[in-house]
Design an enzyme around this catalytic site. Structure first.
Site, short mmCIF file in Angstrom:
data_model
loop_
_atom_site.label_atom_id
_atom_site.label_comp_id
_atom_site.label_asym_id
_atom_site.label_seq_id
_atom_site.Cartn_x
_atom_site.Cartn_y
_atom_site.Cartn_z
N GLY A 171 0.78 -1.23 0.00
CA GLY A 171 0.00 0.00 0.00
C GLY A 171 0.81 1.29 0.00
O GLY A 171 0.36 2.32 -0.47
N GLU A 224 3.80 4.41 6.40
CA GLU A 224 2.55 3.66 6.25
C GLU A 224 1.57 4.41 5.37
O GLU A 224 1.49 5.63 5.42
CB GLU A 224 1.91 3.44 7.63
CG GLU A 224 2.37 2.16 8.31
CD GLU A 224 1.67 0.92 7.77
OE1 GLU A 224 1.27 0.90 6.57
OE2 GLU A 224 1.51 -0.05 8.53
N ASP A 225 0.81 3.66 4.60
CA ASP A 225 -0.22 4.27 3.77
C ASP A 225 -1.39 4.74 4.62
O ASP A 225 -1.78 5.90 4.58
CB ASP A 225 -0.71 3.28 2.70
CG ASP A 225 -0.99 1.88 3.26
OD1 ASP A 225 -0.72 1.64 4.45
OD2 ASP A 225 -1.49 1.03 2.50
N ASP A 228 -5.87 2.20 10.23
CA ASP A 228 -7.31 2.04 10.36
C ASP A 228 -7.60 1.66 11.82
O ASP A 228 -7.63 2.52 12.68
CB ASP A 228 -7.70 0.94 9.36
CG ASP A 228 -9.18 0.80 9.17
OD1 ASP A 228 -9.90 1.75 9.44
OD2 ASP A 228 -9.63 -0.27 8.73
N LYS A 256 -7.29 7.03 9.92
CA LYS A 256 -8.73 6.93 10.24
C LYS A 256 -8.86 6.82 11.75
O LYS A 256 -9.19 5.77 12.28
CB LYS A 256 -9.31 5.67 9.59
CG LYS A 256 -9.52 5.75 8.12
CD LYS A 256 -10.39 4.57 7.72
CE LYS A 256 -10.24 4.26 6.26
NZ LYS A 256 -10.82 2.94 5.96
N PHE A 277 -14.18 3.64 3.08
CA PHE A 277 -13.18 2.77 2.47
C PHE A 277 -12.52 3.51 1.31
O PHE A 277 -13.18 3.95 0.38
CB PHE A 277 -13.77 1.45 1.99
CG PHE A 277 -12.70 0.42 1.76
CD1 PHE A 277 -12.23 -0.34 2.81
CD2 PHE A 277 -12.11 0.28 0.50
CE1 PHE A 277 -11.20 -1.27 2.61
CE2 PHE A 277 -11.09 -0.64 0.30
CZ PHE A 277 -10.63 -1.41 1.36
N ASP A 284 -5.65 -0.28 -2.18
CA ASP A 284 -6.38 -1.15 -3.10
C ASP A 284 -7.71 -1.58 -2.54
O ASP A 284 -7.98 -1.48 -1.35
CB ASP A 284 -5.56 -2.41 -3.35
CG ASP A 284 -5.59 -3.36 -2.15
OD1 ASP A 284 -5.29 -2.89 -1.03
OD2 ASP A 284 -5.93 -4.54 -2.31
N ARG A 290 -4.84 0.61 -7.14
CA ARG A 290 -3.63 1.16 -6.53
C ARG A 290 -3.01 2.27 -7.38
O ARG A 290 -2.33 3.16 -6.88
CB ARG A 290 -2.58 0.06 -6.34
CG ARG A 290 -2.92 -0.97 -5.30
CD ARG A 290 -1.67 -1.76 -4.95
NE ARG A 290 -1.94 -3.01 -4.28
CZ ARG A 290 -2.14 -3.14 -2.96
NH1 ARG A 290 -2.13 -2.09 -2.18
NH2 ARG A 290 -2.38 -4.33 -2.43
#
Ligand code: IMP
Ligand code: MG
Length: 306
Positions: A171, A224-225, A228, A256, A277, A284, A290
């Site tokens: 990611g 990090e992407d 969550d 998030k 989402f 992805d 992506r």
């Protein structure tokens, strides 16, 4: 408010579940599997918290949170039920927090729960037919601007040091490629991969590709992407710490925060992302999207969310 004898403010062991946990709802069993996957220890309904007392000071109302996670010192209450019950639960939760301020408890809502399941390949998102992007959340330009800011801040904070940037595939691919070019320091970088899916038995997260560089004694920045629930990151932090870096900080493009379960400390954040989402710019949905240059919101499947 009614005076309550301090001795009454004591949670009582829930003995109904002696031995094997007897899950009241199938979703609880699924949730336990997810916790196993993340290597988080759990106890099902260990304690009941008295919330109201009758005239003879006997508990007249109690709350028994579904799970206790000792590693996070956190109680979780799943709310996969009807909205009317959620309101009731919220009221109880407020009372519990008031009476037991040291207790850390969170509600996990139906849609959060579904999203967790979706990640494991057996939820509503994974079964969606033709997913579509409902809107662009962060444009390419907004992202590039933010990434540049983050790169500059890191360059300042790590002046005269040689940090190692670490990415967990896949990611972060766009974010890593962009931010490294805004860090004006002699950085090194390395990548690792971890397994995404739990086995039938709900096995732990596994490293499918480890680091090539040694990071012992180094200043490490994990790129990090998106964070969550924080459970992946919580696991990664534990793993990276075991490799004895001199320091470890987290840089996440998207946070998030509203959905956090594991309380992880993120030093550098790009955007506080909404509870939706997201796809694109490395993120992805079932390995697609992506390559979008922006971050978009994936339209939830009809009927999968409130
Ligand atoms: P966590 O363990 O719940 O914090 O999940 C983190 C991982 O889940 C991220 O590294 C992503 O791979 C994935 N993820 C979480 N939210 C999203 C999203 O909105 N879109 C795509 N992937 C996501
Ligand atoms: Mg990831």
């Amino acid at each position: 408010m009614l005076e309550i004898e301090p001795s009454r403010l004591t949670p009582v062991p829930n003995t109904a579940n002696g031995g094997q946990p007897k899950f009241a709802h199938p979703s609880e069993r699924e949730f336990a599997r997810i916790l196993d996957f993340y290597g988080l220890r759990w106890i099902y309904e260990p304690l009941s918290f008295p919330l109201e007392w009758d005239d003879s000071q006997r508990a007249a109302q109690m709350m028994t949170p579904d799970f206790y996670l000792p590693d996070l010192d956190l109680y979780l209450e799943l709310t996969t039920m009807k909205q009317s019950l959620v309101t009731q639960k919220n009221r109880k939760l407020r009372k519990l927090r008031q009476l037991y301020p040291d207790i850390n408890i969170k509600l996990l809502y139906r849609k959060d729960f579904h999203r967790l399941l979706a990640k494991f390949g057996f939820g509503p998102l994974a079964e969606s037919d033709i997913p579509r992007i409902s809107r662009v959340l962060y444009t390419e330009r907004q992202i590039q601007q933010k990434v540049q800011e983050l790169g500059r801040t890191i360059s300042r904070d790590y002046a005269r040091r040689r940090p190692v940037l670490i990415g967990v595939q896949r990611g972060m691919v766009c974010f890593m490629a962009d931010i490294m070019r805004h860090v004006s320091l002699p950085v090194r970088m390395d990548f690792m991969s971890i397994s995404n899916y739990s086995g039938e038995d709900g096995s732990d997260i596994e490293i499918t590709k480890g680091l090539d560089l040694s990071i012992e004694g180094d200043d490490v920045i994990l790129i990090e992407d998106i964070v969550d629930t924080g459970m992946t990151l919580n696991w990664l932090i534990g793993y990276l710490r075991s490799l004895r870096p001199a320091s470890l900080e987290i840089c996440a493009l998207l946070d998030k925060r509203a959905r956090r379960i594991a309380d992880v400390d993120i030093r550098y954040t790009g955007f506080d992302a909404p509870d939706e989402f997201l796809v694109g710019y490395g993120l992805d949905h079932m390995e697609t999207y992506r390559n979008l240059p922006f971050v978009g919101v994936l339209k939830p499947e009809e009927g999968s969310r409130k």
